[in-house]
Design a protein around this motif. Structure first.
Motif, PDB file in Angstrom:
ATOM      1  N   ARG A 130      47.102  39.347  52.196  1.00  0.00           N
ATOM      2  CA  ARG A 130      48.097  39.231  51.126  1.00  0.00           C
ATOM      3  C   ARG A 130      47.621  39.677  49.589  1.00  0.00           C
ATOM      4  NH1 ARG A 130      50.807  39.083  54.592  1.00  0.00           N
ATOM      5  NH2 ARG A 130      52.147  37.382  55.497  1.00  0.00           N
ATOM      6  N   THR A 140      42.485  42.744  45.957  1.00  0.00           N
ATOM      7  CA  THR A 140      41.313  41.936  45.070  1.00  0.00           C
ATOM      8  C   THR A 140      41.820  41.084  43.730  1.00  0.00           C
ATOM      9  OG1 THR A 140      40.866  43.578  44.040  1.00  0.00           O
ATOM     10  CG2 THR A 140      39.889  43.442  46.233  1.00  0.00           C
ATOM     11  N   LEU A 141      41.006  39.872  43.903  1.00  0.00           N
ATOM     12  CA  LEU A 141      40.886  38.979  42.699  1.00  0.00           C
ATOM     13  C   LEU A 141      40.300  39.994  41.497  1.00  0.00           C
ATOM     14  CD1 LEU A 141      39.959  35.910  44.636  1.00  0.00           C
ATOM     15  CD2 LEU A 141      42.187  36.486  43.671  1.00  0.00           C
ATOM     16  N   THR A 200      38.298  39.113  48.053  1.00  0.00           N
ATOM     17  CA  THR A 200      37.041  39.127  47.046  1.00  0.00           C
ATOM     18  C   THR A 200      36.297  40.562  47.278  1.00  0.00           C
ATOM     19  OG1 THR A 200      36.763  36.935  47.217  1.00  0.00           O
ATOM     20  CG2 THR A 200      34.859  38.032  46.228  1.00  0.00           C
ATOM     21  N   LEU A 242      38.284  38.844  52.997  1.00  0.00           N
ATOM     22  CA  LEU A 242      39.663  38.385  52.985  1.00  0.00           C
ATOM     23  C   LEU A 242      39.795  36.803  53.596  1.00  0.00           C
ATOM     24  CD1 LEU A 242      40.119  41.575  53.705  1.00  0.00           C
ATOM     25  CD2 LEU A 242      42.382  41.001  53.461  1.00  0.00           C
ATOM     26  N   HIS A 250      45.985  40.055  45.954  1.00  0.00           N
ATOM     27  CA  HIS A 250      45.360  39.208  45.054  1.00  0.00           C
ATOM     28  C   HIS A 250      44.574  38.056  45.818  1.00  0.00           C
ATOM     29  CE1 HIS A 250      46.861  41.930  42.357  1.00  0.00           C
ATOM     30  NE2 HIS A 250      48.075  41.573  42.397  1.00  0.00           N
ATOM     31  N   SER A 251      44.128  38.227  47.019  1.00  0.00           N
ATOM     32  CA  SER A 251      43.605  37.134  47.781  1.00  0.00           C
ATOM     33  C   SER A 251      42.170  37.421  48.005  1.00  0.00           C
ATOM     34  CB  SER A 251      44.336  36.861  48.950  1.00  0.00           C
ATOM     35  OG  SER A 251      44.444  37.671  49.682  1.00  0.00           O
ATOM     36  N   ASP A 269      48.076  38.329  57.826  1.00  0.00           N
ATOM     37  CA  ASP A 269      48.023  37.081  56.945  1.00  0.00           C
ATOM     38  C   ASP A 269      47.561  37.684  55.612  1.00  0.00           C
ATOM     39  OD1 ASP A 269      49.124  35.551  58.440  1.00  0.00           O
ATOM     40  OD2 ASP A 269      47.111  34.383  59.227  1.00  0.00           O
TER      41      ASP A 269
END
Length: 177
Positions: free
Chosen positions: A153, A121-122, A158, A144, A155-156, A151
């Motif tokens: 990844r 997560t961000l 929410t 995601l 820190h992508s 795909d």
């Protein structure tokens, strides 16, 4: 867009004389919390098209209670690789999820689930709550920005929900039996 929901097993009992950690059952508070989480999943109209879960007794019993609150039993794929898996191992399982599955529920153990949320997560307020503690029977839901699970990844994603049993019923918090 894919949605990944993680559920940590409910509170287990340390009172039963068992020979293996794998066989540890839920305690009464854990059962109550799991039913409450199931009700919350239903009230939010969360639906899952694929479920993968650890076959540990406490996870099996958690899902039985969650389905009781949810009002419908959904059948998971039992995967021994989920038992006490690290975040890296869990991410491997995410990458291998069926392409047709858009909303997946994974049910397992800490610290792997917590670490996976933090890895994927961000930054944000909900993520800070995860950093503080990912209690038993807690749900974390992430979206995601991918069309294919391989795909996914770091820190992508929410983090869109972080639901602890004590948020639904204060008696399920850490200071009550």
């Amino acid at each position: 867009m894919k949605t990944l929901t993680l559920l940590r097993h409910a509170k287990s009992s340390w009172d039963d004389p068992i020979s293996r950690d794998f066989d540890r059952p839920l305690n009464a508070k854990g059962r109550r919390a799991a039913v409450m989480i199931g009700r919350q999943l239903k009230s939010l109209d969360l639906r899952f098209d694929h479920i993968v879960a650890s076959p540990a007794v406490r996870v099996i019993e958690t899902l039985d209670e969650v389905w009781s609150g949810y009002g419908r039993k959904l059948e998971p794929v039992w995967d021994k690789a989920m038992y006490l898996a690290s975040a890296a191992s869990l991410l491997d399982l995410v990458h291998a999820l069926p392409e047709a599955a858009d909303h997946v529920l994974m049910v397992g153990h800490n610290p792997g689930l917590e670490d996976l949320v933090l890895d994927l997560t961000l930054d944000g307020e909900l993520r800070e709550r995860v950093e503080d503690k990912y209690p038993t029977a807690t749900v974390a839901q992430m979206t995601l920005p991918v069309d294919r699970w391989p795909d996914a990844r770091a820190h992508s994603a929410t983090l869109v929900a972080f639901i602890r049993p004590r948020d639904l019923d204060p008696t399920l918090g850490p200071d009550t039996p």
